[in-house]
Scaffold this motif. Sequence first.
Motif: not given
Length: 157
Positions: A50-74
């Motif tokens: 999914i990180r390499a796919s041109p059809d996917t937008t993937l982002r990390a979700v942070t809370l006060d700078g700490h990783l708390v998840g992901t959000i994406s579309c495909f």
Amino acid sequence: MAEVALRSVEDADLDALFEQMRDPESVRMAAFTAKDPDDREAFDRHMAKIRASPDTTLRAVTLDGHLVGTISCFVVEGDTEITYWIDRPVWGQGVASRALALFLDLVGTRPLHARAASDNLGSLRVLEKAGFTRVGTETSFAQARDAEIEETVLRLG
């Protein structure tokens, strides 16, 4: 108020994301998950794809700078679908709603589609608050529950 932000997913995030995505209660609520959430090799293959796919937008979700998840579309069968995973310790704090609002500003594609287990009321509320409307239901096999369950289909735009 705590700051929710989106950023690119980095290699250093993968260990934490793997742990988040194997939490038993989170897996049960998500329902439509990997066949074996404890299979690290399968997780790494999926993330690389999914990180390499041109059809996917993937982002990390942070809370006060700490990783708390992901959000994406495909893209699936011509439709763009959105999905997110938020670490259970921050459920109920508005993180998913704020992350979704930021992501919708980032991704201009419309319509967007989303799916959630019909008993996942928290996720359905997050999506509806962002403007998604229910357009139907389907019965699908949920790996995490080892059963066919009802899934609500939603659409934005």
